[in-house]
Scaffold this active site. Sequence first.
Site, PDB file in Angstrom:
ATOM      1  N   HIS A 133      38.012  49.323   5.707  1.00  0.00           N
ATOM      2  CA  HIS A 133      36.968  48.990   4.788  1.00  0.00           C
ATOM      3  C   HIS A 133      35.608  49.149   5.229  1.00  0.00           C
ATOM      4  CE1 HIS A 133      35.290  46.652   1.591  1.00  0.00           C
ATOM      5  NE2 HIS A 133      34.535  46.055   2.371  1.00  0.00           N
ATOM      6  N   GLU A 134      35.420  48.556   6.528  1.00  0.00           N
ATOM      7  CA  GLU A 134      33.976  48.647   7.295  1.00  0.00           C
ATOM      8  C   GLU A 134      33.726  50.102   7.725  1.00  0.00           C
ATOM      9  OE1 GLU A 134      32.012  46.324   7.165  1.00  0.00           O
ATOM     10  OE2 GLU A 134      33.732  45.027   6.060  1.00  0.00           O
ATOM     11  N   HIS A 137      32.258  51.736   4.714  1.00  0.00           N
ATOM     12  CA  HIS A 137      30.861  51.485   4.599  1.00  0.00           C
ATOM     13  C   HIS A 137      29.927  52.539   5.469  1.00  0.00           C
ATOM     14  CE1 HIS A 137      31.139  47.969   1.822  1.00  0.00           C
ATOM     15  NE2 HIS A 137      31.867  47.364   2.759  1.00  0.00           N
ATOM     16  N   GLU A 195      30.982  47.485  -2.172  1.00  0.00           N
ATOM     17  CA  GLU A 195      32.802  46.843  -1.890  1.00  0.00           C
ATOM     18  C   GLU A 195      33.726  47.568  -2.472  1.00  0.00           C
ATOM     19  OE1 GLU A 195      32.716  44.973   0.888  1.00  0.00           O
ATOM     20  OE2 GLU A 195      30.638  44.499   0.956  1.00  0.00           O
TER      21      GLU A 195
END
Length: 258
Positions: A133-134, A137, A195
């Site tokens: 997930h990071e 980003h 997100e």
Amino acid sequence: MRGLYVRMFVSLALLGALYAIPVAVALRCGVPSPVVAVLTALTVALQWFGTERLARRVAGARFVDAEREPELHAALDRLCALSGLPKPRVAISLDPVPNAFTVGRSRRHTTLIVTSGLLRVLEPDELAAALAHEIAHIRHRDVAVTTLAGSFAIALAWAGRGLGELFETGLPIAVAGVLIALARLPLRPLSRYREMAADRGAAVQLGRPALLASMLVKVHTTPRPRALRLPALGLVSSGPAHSMLIQRVNGLRSLARE
């Protein structure tokens, strides 16, 4: 992705509007325009180069190497290799709240901060999902925009150590509320959408949307003691928390059915 880039532009426009207020006041009060220009440039430079370090200080995070956290680094190495991205620096915060977030000014200058709470509650495959997930980003290039747009809120968190301490200093409640609202304003168009975009990006990379969904549910439903958290950053930052969790999980379940 187009929607994400539009929101990134809106966030930066709102940040520019926040700059315009003190600039207009200073010029109105007779401060020479060259002085205002220099002070504005210094403020932007301080935010651009200093917010990452300030965020680590607010989170109480310290850098860790592969010798100290081999599993964490090994998972991150695999994800970065798959994404073709430079590996971010890794820091661990003693915050007991399960969370992870990335701050920095570019793909090559980022720091991934993981809390001890996240390492405690997640299994290895769930931790990989949180890291993916990071990484999403970073891949989407929203880290620099979010770090810059959130710089005022991060600085306020560092200076006041939370709303309660702002009140204890004697700052009027109304003034504190206005400061916090203004500081978080540039992040509002971006935080929720980014997100969900990162959720989808991580799910596609891992090929396991259900794993992302179960990780989010565990992170959001783990009892969270009172602790200082950076505003609008990380897995558990967006709100209202319950409705946001449902929306993100439903999005991942829809992706799994595609």
